[in-house]
Design a protein around this motif. Structure first.
Motif, PDB file in Angstrom:
ATOM      1  N   MET A  35       0.722  -1.197   0.010  1.00  0.00           N
ATOM      2  CA  MET A  35      -0.164   0.171  -0.004  1.00  0.00           C
ATOM      3  C   MET A  35       0.937   1.255   0.230  1.00  0.00           C
ATOM      4  O   MET A  35       0.596   2.060  -0.788  1.00  0.00           O
ATOM      5  N   ARG A  36       1.977   1.099   0.810  1.00  0.00           N
ATOM      6  CA  ARG A  36       2.905   2.323   0.720  1.00  0.00           C
ATOM      7  C   ARG A  36       3.536   2.475  -0.631  1.00  0.00           C
ATOM      8  O   ARG A  36       3.574   3.549  -1.142  1.00  0.00           O
ATOM      9  N   ALA A  37       3.830   1.497  -1.365  1.00  0.00           N
ATOM     10  CA  ALA A  37       4.275   1.654  -2.947  1.00  0.00           C
ATOM     11  C   ALA A  37       3.158   2.305  -3.508  1.00  0.00           C
ATOM     12  O   ALA A  37       3.657   3.132  -4.471  1.00  0.00           O
ATOM     13  N   VAL A  38       1.920   1.815  -3.550  1.00  0.00           N
ATOM     14  CA  VAL A  38       0.752   2.376  -4.226  1.00  0.00           C
ATOM     15  C   VAL A  38       0.785   3.966  -4.187  1.00  0.00           C
ATOM     16  O   VAL A  38       0.640   4.775  -5.194  1.00  0.00           O
ATOM     17  N   GLU A  67       5.810   8.530  -3.643  1.00  0.00           N
ATOM     18  CA  GLU A  67       5.828   9.465  -4.659  1.00  0.00           C
ATOM     19  C   GLU A  67       6.101   9.195  -6.134  1.00  0.00           C
ATOM     20  O   GLU A  67       5.536   9.701  -7.112  1.00  0.00           O
ATOM     21  N   ARG A  68       6.911   8.313  -6.196  1.00  0.00           N
ATOM     22  CA  ARG A  68       7.270   7.720  -7.482  1.00  0.00           C
ATOM     23  C   ARG A  68       6.081   7.316  -8.168  1.00  0.00           C
ATOM     24  O   ARG A  68       6.109   7.553  -9.493  1.00  0.00           O
ATOM     25  N   ARG A  69       5.335   6.446  -7.498  1.00  0.00           N
ATOM     26  CA  ARG A  69       4.013   5.935  -8.322  1.00  0.00           C
ATOM     27  C   ARG A  69       3.184   7.134  -8.669  1.00  0.00           C
ATOM     28  O   ARG A  69       2.419   7.074  -9.644  1.00  0.00           O
ATOM     29  N   TRP A  70       2.824   8.277  -7.961  1.00  0.00           N
ATOM     30  CA  TRP A  70       2.136   9.443  -8.012  1.00  0.00           C
ATOM     31  C   TRP A  70       2.784  10.191  -9.233  1.00  0.00           C
ATOM     32  O   TRP A  70       1.700  10.102 -10.225  1.00  0.00           O
ATOM     33  N   LEU A  71       4.079  10.304  -9.367  1.00  0.00           N
ATOM     34  CA  LEU A  71       4.619  10.781 -10.478  1.00  0.00           C
ATOM     35  C   LEU A  71       4.200  10.091 -11.820  1.00  0.00           C
ATOM     36  O   LEU A  71       3.749  10.492 -12.906  1.00  0.00           O
ATOM     37  N   ALA A 113       8.659   7.899 -14.942  1.00  0.00           N
ATOM     38  CA  ALA A 113       9.076   8.687 -13.782  1.00  0.00           C
ATOM     39  C   ALA A 113      10.697   8.727 -13.402  1.00  0.00           C
ATOM     40  O   ALA A 113      11.333   9.698 -12.765  1.00  0.00           O
ATOM     41  N   GLU A 114      11.300   7.746 -13.679  1.00  0.00           N
ATOM     42  CA  GLU A 114      12.425   7.436 -13.387  1.00  0.00           C
ATOM     43  C   GLU A 114      13.515   8.446 -14.221  1.00  0.00           C
ATOM     44  O   GLU A 114      14.694   8.670 -13.846  1.00  0.00           O
ATOM     45  N   ALA A 115      13.034   8.949 -15.140  1.00  0.00           N
ATOM     46  CA  ALA A 115      13.569   9.878 -16.180  1.00  0.00           C
ATOM     47  C   ALA A 115      13.387  11.280 -15.756  1.00  0.00           C
ATOM     48  O   ALA A 115      14.109  12.173 -16.468  1.00  0.00           O
ATOM     49  N   LEU A 146      -6.309   6.970  -9.962  1.00  0.00           N
ATOM     50  CA  LEU A 146      -5.489   5.664 -10.273  1.00  0.00           C
ATOM     51  C   LEU A 146      -4.843   5.066  -8.937  1.00  0.00           C
ATOM     52  O   LEU A 146      -5.008   3.731  -8.926  1.00  0.00           O
ATOM     53  N   GLN A 147      -4.373   5.919  -8.369  1.00  0.00           N
ATOM     54  CA  GLN A 147      -3.838   5.360  -7.098  1.00  0.00           C
ATOM     55  C   GLN A 147      -4.692   4.782  -5.981  1.00  0.00           C
ATOM     56  O   GLN A 147      -4.573   3.639  -5.667  1.00  0.00           O
ATOM     57  N   MET A 148      -5.969   5.423  -5.923  1.00  0.00           N
ATOM     58  CA  MET A 148      -7.021   4.796  -5.117  1.00  0.00           C
ATOM     59  C   MET A 148      -7.563   3.556  -5.864  1.00  0.00           C
ATOM     60  O   MET A 148      -7.647   2.598  -4.810  1.00  0.00           O
ATOM     61  N   ARG A 149      -7.476   3.271  -7.080  1.00  0.00           N
ATOM     62  CA  ARG A 149      -8.051   2.065  -7.668  1.00  0.00           C
ATOM     63  C   ARG A 149      -7.058   1.095  -7.210  1.00  0.00           C
ATOM     64  O   ARG A 149      -7.387  -0.184  -6.939  1.00  0.00           O
ATOM     65  N   ASP A 150      -5.807   1.544  -7.305  1.00  0.00           N
ATOM     66  CA  ASP A 150      -4.944   0.339  -7.099  1.00  0.00           C
ATOM     67  C   ASP A 150      -4.762  -0.169  -5.618  1.00  0.00           C
ATOM     68  O   ASP A 150      -4.727  -1.371  -5.043  1.00  0.00           O
ATOM     69  N   GLY A 151      -4.920   0.987  -4.607  1.00  0.00           N
ATOM     70  CA  GLY A 151      -5.153   0.812  -3.144  1.00  0.00           C
ATOM     71  C   GLY A 151      -6.180  -0.248  -2.919  1.00  0.00           C
ATOM     72  O   GLY A 151      -6.349  -0.901  -2.066  1.00  0.00           O
ATOM     73  N   LEU A 152      -7.385   0.092  -3.526  1.00  0.00           N
ATOM     74  CA  LEU A 152      -8.769  -0.586  -3.263  1.00  0.00           C
ATOM     75  C   LEU A 152      -8.545  -1.956  -3.707  1.00  0.00           C
ATOM     76  O   LEU A 152      -8.899  -2.767  -3.126  1.00  0.00           O
ATOM     77  N   ALA A 153      -7.976  -2.083  -4.679  1.00  0.00           N
ATOM     78  CA  ALA A 153      -7.646  -3.536  -5.256  1.00  0.00           C
ATOM     79  C   ALA A 153      -6.476  -4.673  -4.438  1.00  0.00           C
ATOM     80  O   ALA A 153      -7.176  -5.515  -3.872  1.00  0.00           O
ATOM     81  N   LEU A 154      -6.048  -3.598  -3.362  1.00  0.00           N
ATOM     82  CA  LEU A 154      -5.224  -4.766  -2.263  1.00  0.00           C
ATOM     83  C   LEU A 154      -6.017  -4.504  -1.076  1.00  0.00           C
ATOM     84  O   LEU A 154      -6.071  -5.938  -0.371  1.00  0.00           O
TER      85      LEU A 154
END
Length: 160
Positions: free
Chosen positions: A20-23, A26-30, A64-66, A118-126
């Motif tokens: 959940m912290r990964a979802v 900051e990197r995932r948000w970017l 994001a990494e770039a 998008l983050q909420m969707r992924d968090g709710l899937a978890l």
């Protein structure tokens, strides 16, 4: 020392899972904001609004990494939100011709709100996956003990 216990290497585990912290990192948000910019360009290319080649270059650069995180942070400190710095960095990465079409017709709020969605969707899937595991465990426990005799209780005592 971290300001927020969620970000702490010692205390962070008490406030949610690593997944959940990964979802919500900051990197995932970017990356979510970049994914939106890339999707916007692709759809607009499909509709003939922006050149197809520009959309391909924008999508290829949307990593994001770039992105220059410190530059985006500096822009955010001045402007108050990260989208200006992010889109400028994406435009540079896509090249001068394609860069002209980054964020074409979008608003800052479009990007911020959709990234959070998008983050909420992924968090709710978890959360859903965890709930399914709990429900399955409860069903198994109920089936195992469905014939057990139990005393009735009332007011924390055995009932008559």
């Amino acid at each position: 020392m971290t300001v927020n216990p969620v970000d702490s290497a010692i205390l962070g585990g008490l406030f949610g899972s690593d997944a959940m912290r990964a979802v919500f990192s900051e990197r995932r948000w970017l990356q979510a904001m970049l994914d939106i910019e890339a999707a916007l360009a692709k759809v607009q290319a499909g509709l003939g609004i922006v050149p197809a080649d520009a959309a391909l270059k924008i999508a290829a650069a949307a990593r994001a990494e770039a992105m220059p995180v410190q530059e985006i942070a500096a822009s955010t400190a001045v402007v108050g939100y990260p989208v200006v710095g992010l889109t400028k960095a994406l435009a540079r990465a896509a090249g001068p011709e394609a860069g002209r079409y980054v964020h074409w017709g979008a608003t800052t709020q479009d990007i911020l709100d959709t990234a959070l969605a998008l983050q909420m969707r992924d968090g709710l899937a978890l959360v859903r996956a965890d709930l399914v595991r709990v429900i399955r465990a409860l069903v198994a426990r109920a089936e195992t003990h469905r014939g057990d005799v139990m005393a009735g209780r009332t007011h924390l005592q055995h009932a008559l």
